[in-house]
Design a protein around this motif. Structure first.
Motif, short mmCIF file in Angstrom:
data_model
loop_
_atom_site.label_atom_id
_atom_site.label_comp_id
_atom_site.label_asym_id
_atom_site.label_seq_id
_atom_site.Cartn_x
_atom_site.Cartn_y
_atom_site.Cartn_z
N ASN A 118 7.03 4.41 -6.93
CA ASN A 118 5.95 3.62 -6.34
C ASN A 118 5.99 2.15 -6.75
O ASN A 118 5.54 1.27 -6.02
CB ASN A 118 4.60 4.22 -6.70
N SER A 152 -0.84 8.56 5.95
CA SER A 152 -1.99 8.25 5.12
C SER A 152 -2.98 9.40 5.07
O SER A 152 -3.90 9.39 4.24
CB SER A 152 -2.70 7.00 5.66
N SER A 153 -2.82 10.40 5.93
CA SER A 153 -3.77 11.50 5.99
C SER A 153 -3.33 12.75 5.26
O SER A 153 -4.16 13.58 4.88
CB SER A 153 -4.08 11.85 7.45
N THR A 164 0.81 -1.21 0.00
CA THR A 164 0.00 0.00 0.00
C THR A 164 0.84 1.26 0.00
O THR A 164 0.39 2.32 0.39
CB THR A 164 -0.92 0.01 1.24
N SER A 181 1.77 3.33 -2.21
CA SER A 181 1.26 4.47 -2.98
C SER A 181 0.13 5.21 -2.28
O SER A 181 -0.27 6.28 -2.73
CB SER A 181 0.79 4.01 -4.36
N ARG A 182 -0.37 4.68 -1.18
CA ARG A 182 -1.43 5.35 -0.42
C ARG A 182 -0.88 6.36 0.59
O ARG A 182 -1.65 7.05 1.25
CB ARG A 182 -2.27 4.32 0.34
N TYR A 183 0.44 6.43 0.71
CA TYR A 183 1.05 7.27 1.72
C TYR A 183 1.83 8.43 1.11
O TYR A 183 2.62 8.23 0.18
CB TYR A 183 2.00 6.45 2.59
N ASN A 212 8.43 0.78 -4.26
CA ASN A 212 8.17 1.08 -2.85
C ASN A 212 9.34 1.81 -2.19
O ASN A 212 9.75 1.45 -1.07
CB ASN A 212 7.86 -0.20 -2.06
N SER A 214 4.07 13.93 -2.33
CA SER A 214 2.71 13.42 -2.34
C SER A 214 2.67 11.96 -2.79
O SER A 214 3.67 11.40 -3.24
CB SER A 214 1.86 14.27 -3.29
N ARG A 215 1.49 11.37 -2.69
CA ARG A 215 1.33 9.96 -3.05
C ARG A 215 1.70 9.69 -4.50
O ARG A 215 2.29 8.67 -4.83
CB ARG A 215 -0.13 9.54 -2.80
N SER A 216 1.36 10.62 -5.38
CA SER A 216 1.66 10.42 -6.80
C SER A 216 3.10 10.76 -7.16
O SER A 216 3.60 10.35 -8.20
CB SER A 216 0.73 11.29 -7.64
N THR A 263 -2.22 15.00 2.24
CA THR A 263 -2.49 14.96 0.80
C THR A 263 -1.55 15.91 0.06
O THR A 263 -0.79 16.66 0.68
CB THR A 263 -3.94 15.37 0.52
#
Length: 130
Positions: free
Chosen positions: A74, A100-101, A28, A30-32, A77, A52-54, A103
């Motif tokens: 990503n 994870s929060s 996971t 890419s969610r962070y 990892n 950022s995540r992207s 953005t």
């Protein structure tokens, strides 16, 4: 659960370069949003850079702008911190962090809210000699 392992620290002369890596376990990544922090001897931990995540948005503390570059892969990892033009005041233990929060719109949260961090690595030591 995500485990973060930093590497790439070492001893370098002022003006030199180092590339830090942070390898994350789990599927996971890419969610962070990811960040780098540092803690110099006798000082509090401070924010250095975030991505950022992207990977399309980055944010830096003023003292490293133009010298450090954060990036991420990503598919592998991994998050990187390319450090050029190193100064003795960059000497510190460097930590990788995942949130994870946070953005792309609020990466600055890393600067003041360690409560937003879900996971920390154990750090890698960077020593810059004068």
């Amino acid at each position: 659960q995500v485990q973060l392992v930093e590497s790439g620290g070492g001893l370098v002369q002022a003006g030199g370069s180092l590339r830090l890596s942070c390898a994350a376990s789990g599927r996971t990544f890419s969610r962070y949003a990811m960040g780098w922090f540092r803690q110099a001897p006798g000082k509090e931990r401070e924010f250095v850079a975030a991505i950022s995540r992207s990977g399309r948005t980055t944010y830096y503390v003023d003292s490293v702008k133009g010298r450090f570059t954060i990036s991420r892969g990503n598919t592998k990892n991994t998050v990187f911190l390319q450090m050029n033009g190193l100064k003795p005041e960059d000497t510190a233990v460097y930590y990788c962090a995942a949130s994870s929060s946070v953005t792309a719109e609020n990466l600055y949260v890393f600067t003041y809210s360690v409560g937003a961090i879900d996971y920390w690595g154990k750090g890698t030591l960077v020593t810059v000699s004068s």
